[in-house]
Design a protein around this motif. Sequence first.
Motif, PDB file in Angstrom:
ATOM      1  N   PRO A 227     -56.622 -29.489 -38.762  1.00 34.78           N
ATOM      2  CA  PRO A 227     -56.397 -28.224 -37.645  1.00 34.78           C
ATOM      3  C   PRO A 227     -54.758 -27.550 -38.534  1.00 34.78           C
ATOM      4  CG  PRO A 227     -55.798 -30.348 -37.975  1.00 34.78           C
ATOM      5  CD  PRO A 227     -56.241 -30.459 -39.065  1.00 34.78           C
ATOM      6  N   LEU A 228     -54.427 -26.310 -38.138  1.00 29.55           N
ATOM      7  CA  LEU A 228     -53.840 -25.462 -38.457  1.00 29.55           C
ATOM      8  C   LEU A 228     -52.887 -25.889 -38.157  1.00 29.55           C
ATOM      9  CD1 LEU A 228     -56.042 -22.091 -37.719  1.00 29.55           C
ATOM     10  CD2 LEU A 228     -55.165 -23.479 -39.687  1.00 29.55           C
ATOM     11  N   SER A 229     -51.096 -25.453 -38.588  1.00 30.72           N
ATOM     12  CA  SER A 229     -50.101 -25.977 -38.572  1.00 30.72           C
ATOM     13  C   SER A 229     -50.171 -24.866 -37.167  1.00 30.72           C
ATOM     14  CB  SER A 229     -48.999 -25.673 -39.169  1.00 30.72           C
ATOM     15  OG  SER A 229     -49.532 -24.419 -39.920  1.00 30.72           O
ATOM     16  N   ALA A 230     -48.709 -25.438 -35.712  1.00 32.21           N
ATOM     17  CA  ALA A 230     -48.641 -24.957 -34.543  1.00 32.21           C
ATOM     18  C   ALA A 230     -47.402 -23.266 -35.506  1.00 32.21           C
ATOM     19  CB  ALA A 230     -47.819 -25.761 -33.922  1.00 32.21           C
ATOM     20  N   PRO A 231     -47.930 -22.048 -34.723  1.00 31.04           N
ATOM     21  CA  PRO A 231     -46.524 -21.688 -34.878  1.00 31.04           C
ATOM     22  C   PRO A 231     -45.363 -21.677 -34.692  1.00 31.04           C
ATOM     23  CG  PRO A 231     -48.399 -21.267 -33.027  1.00 31.04           C
ATOM     24  CD  PRO A 231     -48.747 -21.979 -33.519  1.00 31.04           C
ATOM     25  N   THR A 232     -44.736 -21.384 -35.724  1.00 29.14           N
ATOM     26  CA  THR A 232     -42.927 -21.926 -35.392  1.00 29.14           C
ATOM     27  C   THR A 232     -42.605 -20.501 -34.487  1.00 29.14           C
ATOM     28  OG1 THR A 232     -42.151 -20.745 -37.393  1.00 29.14           O
ATOM     29  CG2 THR A 232     -43.261 -23.692 -37.421  1.00 29.14           C
ATOM     30  N   ILE A 233     -41.766 -20.642 -33.899  1.00 29.83           N
ATOM     31  CA  ILE A 233     -41.351 -19.079 -32.986  1.00 29.83           C
ATOM     32  C   ILE A 233     -39.480 -19.372 -31.902  1.00 29.83           C
ATOM     33  CG2 ILE A 233     -43.290 -19.341 -31.712  1.00 29.83           C
ATOM     34  CD1 ILE A 233     -42.299 -20.083 -29.332  1.00 29.83           C
ATOM     35  N   VAL A 234     -38.894 -18.105 -32.581  1.00 33.85           N
ATOM     36  CA  VAL A 234     -37.688 -18.584 -32.122  1.00 33.85           C
ATOM     37  C   VAL A 234     -37.578 -17.393 -30.422  1.00 33.85           C
ATOM     38  CG1 VAL A 234     -35.472 -17.278 -32.086  1.00 33.85           C
ATOM     39  CG2 VAL A 234     -36.281 -18.176 -34.358  1.00 33.85           C
TER      40      VAL A 234
ATOM     41  N   LEU B  24     -43.974 -25.939 -22.218  1.00 35.66           N
ATOM     42  CA  LEU B  24     -45.110 -26.287 -22.917  1.00 35.66           C
ATOM     43  C   LEU B  24     -44.541 -26.656 -24.246  1.00 35.66           C
ATOM     44  CD1 LEU B  24     -47.989 -22.932 -23.128  1.00 35.66           C
ATOM     45  CD2 LEU B  24     -48.025 -26.210 -22.817  1.00 35.66           C
ATOM     46  N   LEU B  25     -42.795 -26.913 -24.295  1.00 35.31           N
ATOM     47  CA  LEU B  25     -42.226 -26.901 -25.708  1.00 35.31           C
ATOM     48  C   LEU B  25     -42.562 -28.794 -26.260  1.00 35.31           C
ATOM     49  CD1 LEU B  25     -38.866 -26.264 -25.013  1.00 35.31           C
ATOM     50  CD2 LEU B  25     -39.949 -24.768 -26.100  1.00 35.31           C
ATOM     51  N   GLU B  26     -43.610 -29.796 -25.727  1.00 34.52           N
ATOM     52  CA  GLU B  26     -43.464 -31.010 -26.190  1.00 34.52           C
ATOM     53  C   GLU B  26     -45.315 -30.782 -26.544  1.00 34.52           C
ATOM     54  OE1 GLU B  26     -41.009 -34.040 -25.924  1.00 34.52           O
ATOM     55  OE2 GLU B  26     -40.986 -33.325 -23.792  1.00 34.52           O
ATOM     56  N   SER B  27     -45.828 -29.274 -26.395  1.00 35.63           N
ATOM     57  CA  SER B  27     -47.342 -29.666 -26.626  1.00 35.63           C
ATOM     58  C   SER B  27     -48.242 -29.342 -27.497  1.00 35.63           C
ATOM     59  CB  SER B  27     -47.693 -28.484 -25.699  1.00 35.63           C
ATOM     60  OG  SER B  27     -47.644 -26.984 -26.000  1.00 35.63           O
ATOM     61  N   GLY B  28     -46.870 -29.047 -28.565  1.00 34.05           N
ATOM     62  CA  GLY B  28     -46.963 -29.377 -30.072  1.00 34.05           C
ATOM     63  C   GLY B  28     -48.518 -28.331 -30.522  1.00 34.05           C
TER      64      GLY B  28
ATOM     65  N   GLU C  51     -47.811 -12.599 -24.422  1.00 33.48           N
ATOM     66  CA  GLU C  51     -49.093 -12.357 -25.585  1.00 33.48           C
ATOM     67  C   GLU C  51     -48.821 -13.476 -26.452  1.00 33.48           C
ATOM     68  OE1 GLU C  51     -47.744  -7.885 -26.199  1.00 33.48           O
ATOM     69  OE2 GLU C  51     -46.745  -9.175 -27.276  1.00 33.48           O
ATOM     70  N   PHE C  52     -47.845 -14.194 -26.389  1.00 30.77           N
ATOM     71  CA  PHE C  52     -47.351 -15.570 -27.225  1.00 30.77           C
ATOM     72  C   PHE C  52     -48.403 -16.391 -26.519  1.00 30.77           C
ATOM     73  CE2 PHE C  52     -46.116 -19.915 -28.280  1.00 30.77           C
ATOM     74  CZ  PHE C  52     -45.799 -19.985 -29.965  1.00 30.77           C
ATOM     75  N   LEU C  53     -48.459 -16.809 -25.267  1.00 33.67           N
ATOM     76  CA  LEU C  53     -49.064 -17.958 -24.501  1.00 33.67           C
ATOM     77  C   LEU C  53     -50.765 -17.306 -24.251  1.00 33.67           C
ATOM     78  CD1 LEU C  53     -47.658 -17.974 -21.236  1.00 33.67           C
ATOM     79  CD2 LEU C  53     -47.092 -19.552 -23.210  1.00 33.67           C
ATOM     80  N   ARG C  54     -50.787 -16.195 -24.915  1.00 33.07           N
ATOM     81  CA  ARG C  54     -52.227 -15.782 -24.935  1.00 33.07           C
ATOM     82  C   ARG C  54     -52.813 -15.869 -26.061  1.00 33.07           C
ATOM     83  NH1 ARG C  54     -51.603  -9.464 -22.039  1.00 33.07           N
ATOM     84  NH2 ARG C  54     -53.086 -10.574 -19.727  1.00 33.07           N
ATOM     85  N   GLU C  55     -52.395 -15.857 -27.989  1.00 42.16           N
ATOM     86  CA  GLU C  55     -52.806 -16.073 -28.937  1.00 42.16           C
ATOM     87  C   GLU C  55     -52.365 -17.909 -29.062  1.00 42.16           C
ATOM     88  OE1 GLU C  55     -50.164 -15.750 -33.067  1.00 42.16           O
ATOM     89  OE2 GLU C  55     -50.683 -13.637 -31.761  1.00 42.16           O
ATOM     90  N   ILE C  56     -51.535 -18.596 -28.291  1.00 42.31           N
ATOM     91  CA  ILE C  56     -51.846 -20.152 -28.395  1.00 42.31           C
ATOM     92  C   ILE C  56     -52.978 -19.844 -27.698  1.00 42.31           C
ATOM     93  CG2 ILE C  56     -49.666 -20.037 -29.462  1.00 42.31           C
ATOM     94  CD1 ILE C  56     -48.528 -21.754 -26.686  1.00 42.31           C
ATOM     95  N   GLY C  57     -53.695 -19.962 -26.748  1.00 39.02           N
ATOM     96  CA  GLY C  57     -54.854 -19.851 -25.965  1.00 39.02           C
ATOM     97  C   GLY C  57     -54.210 -20.556 -24.516  1.00 39.02           C
ATOM     98  N   GLU C  58     -52.903 -20.415 -23.842  1.00 42.61           N
ATOM     99  CA  GLU C  58     -52.571 -20.723 -22.095  1.00 42.61           C
ATOM    100  C   GLU C  58     -52.807 -20.029 -21.614  1.00 42.61           C
ATOM    101  OE1 GLU C  58     -51.318 -23.823 -21.536  1.00 42.61           O
ATOM    102  OE2 GLU C  58     -52.408 -24.520 -23.839  1.00 42.61           O
ATOM    103  N   LEU C  59     -53.210 -18.557 -21.902  1.00 44.86           N
ATOM    104  CA  LEU C  59     -53.944 -17.679 -20.912  1.00 44.86           C
ATOM    105  C   LEU C  59     -54.981 -16.279 -21.047  1.00 44.86           C
ATOM    106  CD1 LEU C  59     -50.400 -16.267 -20.246  1.00 44.86           C
ATOM    107  CD2 LEU C  59     -52.051 -17.836 -18.447  1.00 44.86           C
ATOM    108  N   PRO C  60     -55.785 -16.203 -20.509  1.00 41.10           N
ATOM    109  CA  PRO C  60     -57.178 -15.874 -20.419  1.00 41.10           C
ATOM    110  C   PRO C  60     -56.615 -13.971 -21.542  1.00 41.10           C
ATOM    111  CG  PRO C  60     -57.496 -16.117 -18.617  1.00 41.10           C
ATOM    112  CD  PRO C  60     -56.140 -16.519 -19.213  1.00 41.10           C
TER     113      PRO C  60
END
Length: 155
Positions: A12-19, A42-46, A146-155
Amino acid sequence: MTGGLVSNTIPPLSAPTIVVDTNVFVAALRSQYGASYRLFTLLESGKFEINLSVALAIEYEDAGKRLVGKKSALRASDVDDILDYVCSVANRRKVYYLWRPFLPDPKDDMVLELAVSADCEIIVTYNKDAFKGAAQFGIRIMTALEFLREIGELP
């Protein structure tokens, strides 16, 4: 031959790191219907790792408590509880170096410094223009949507 099975699965790819910029934190406090609120649920979703410094936590607290009593059902204790939760799940970072001034707003410099010191990939903000120049540090600037779309949480 070792007798073991060879795995063809891709690790698995590592989860993106954000501020997360303060304006996104405030938007999450103001409404439970937007992308900002969804991001914080989604903070604890991984699916990503959030990073936080003492200075940014203090700014979150200050901005959050300015909402108390202003057309908001939030109490100061609610802001404290939410911030305690964010602090408990975030990667807490110390920023040892400063480049100020780099951006026009010193508060944005603080966010950028945290992102660089934590080796983050993304700053999530609603003020994308304020972070022009962050790309030279390898940091992308995105809105919560945009970030939620990138991580697959929104279409």
